[in-house]
Design a protein around this motif. Structure first.
Motif, short mmCIF file in Angstrom:
data_model
loop_
_atom_site.label_atom_id
_atom_site.label_comp_id
_atom_site.label_asym_id
_atom_site.label_seq_id
_atom_site.Cartn_x
_atom_site.Cartn_y
_atom_site.Cartn_z
N ASN A 44 0.82 -1.21 0.00
CA ASN A 44 0.00 0.00 0.00
C ASN A 44 0.86 1.26 0.00
O ASN A 44 0.55 2.24 -0.69
CB ASN A 44 -0.92 -0.01 1.22
N GLN A 60 -3.06 -3.41 -6.16
CA GLN A 60 -4.25 -3.18 -5.33
C GLN A 60 -5.01 -4.49 -5.14
O GLN A 60 -5.55 -4.75 -4.06
CB GLN A 60 -5.14 -2.13 -5.98
N TYR A 64 -5.96 -6.30 -1.54
CA TYR A 64 -7.34 -6.72 -1.24
C TYR A 64 -7.40 -8.20 -0.90
O TYR A 64 -8.05 -8.61 0.07
CB TYR A 64 -8.21 -6.40 -2.46
N ASP A 65 -6.69 -9.01 -1.69
CA ASP A 65 -6.72 -10.46 -1.47
C ASP A 65 -6.01 -10.85 -0.18
O ASP A 65 -6.45 -11.77 0.52
CB ASP A 65 -6.08 -11.18 -2.66
N ASN A 68 -8.33 -9.95 2.66
CA ASN A 68 -9.45 -10.91 2.70
C ASN A 68 -8.98 -12.29 3.15
O ASN A 68 -9.75 -13.02 3.79
CB ASN A 68 -10.12 -11.00 1.32
N ASN A 84 -8.76 -16.61 -2.22
CA ASN A 84 -7.91 -15.41 -2.18
C ASN A 84 -6.45 -15.74 -2.45
O ASN A 84 -5.74 -14.96 -3.10
CB ASN A 84 -8.06 -14.71 -0.83
#
Length: 225
Positions: A44, A60, A64-65, A68, A84
């Motif tokens: 990030n 990104q 996210y994965d 999650n 994921n």
């Protein structure tokens, strides 16, 4: 912990630790979960502090994965975890293929032949492990008998217990895969990482951990082989 917080992530890490400790009582497992969260922070920060980072959408997607995956592990949703994990591998494979593929423009779909290509041409990046992990994840996603899914489960069964593997092993799998992914990421994004952490090498080492920081130093030429 850091004495200062130049990237404003220490509070996020502490909040994550507090939340994760509600679902995980083993200190070793908690340390591994925090390590995974820190690696998501690295990705990030590279995006936030690099003006025009290539393949931003894939990075990104990895963030996210990874987040999650943490949710799936804490909630003991094993099949969702593997969904994921598979996606993380696809994203880093897309980055690698876009960087090194010498044929026609890469179309974004990761196929077996693409893994074969990476295993042959980029063996140093440990694509054999990445592909094996990808195949295991596909067993869960596609309901292969190898995954050991209990298809006789009722709704309440799944609500209370949707896993066949102990949480500690799931955490170890996630941490190992995330570390392997970041090691590949370092190879292709060392300049962007160095730029983002130009004045904060101690902070980078804190987030990466000793082993990945050594890989970064080798890639950046800060230490000789």
């Amino acid at each position: 912990m850091l004495s200062v917080d130049p990237f404003n992530v220490r509070k996020d890490i502490l909040r994550f630790k507090d939340e994760a400790s509600k679902h995980c009582s083993c200190q070793q497992d908690l340390n591994l979960l925090i390590s995974v969260f820190k690696l998501a922070c690295v990705l990030n920060l590279v995006i936030e502090r690099t003006g025009n980072v290539n393949h931003k959408s894939y990075i990104q997607g990895m963030i996210y994965d990874i987040l999650n995956s943490l949710v799936a592990v804490l909630q003991m949703r094993e099949r969702y975890l593997h969904l994921n994990l598979r996606s993380i591998i696809e994203h880093i494979a897309r980055i690698a293929l876009n960087k090194v593929y010498k044929g026609d423009d890469f179309d974004g779909t990761v196929r077996r032949k693409d893994f074969d290509y990476l295993k042959k041409e980029r063996a140093v990046e440990n694509w054999k492990y990445m592909h094996e992990t990808y195949i295991r994840a596909c067993d869960y996603v596609h309901s292969s008998p190898k995954a050991g899914l209990d298809f006789s489960s009722k709704f309440l069964d799944l609500l209370l217990k949707d896993h066949v593997t102990k949480q500690s092993k799931q955490i170890l799998t996630l941490q190992k895969l995330t570390s392997a992914t970041i090691k590949i990421f370092i190879i292709y994004y060392e300049p962007e990482i160095s730029s983002a952490f130009f004045r904060s090498q101690a902070d980078l080492k804190y987030l990466l951990g000793s082993n990945l920081y050594k890989a970064y130093e080798l890639q950046s030429g800060r230490v000789s082989v």
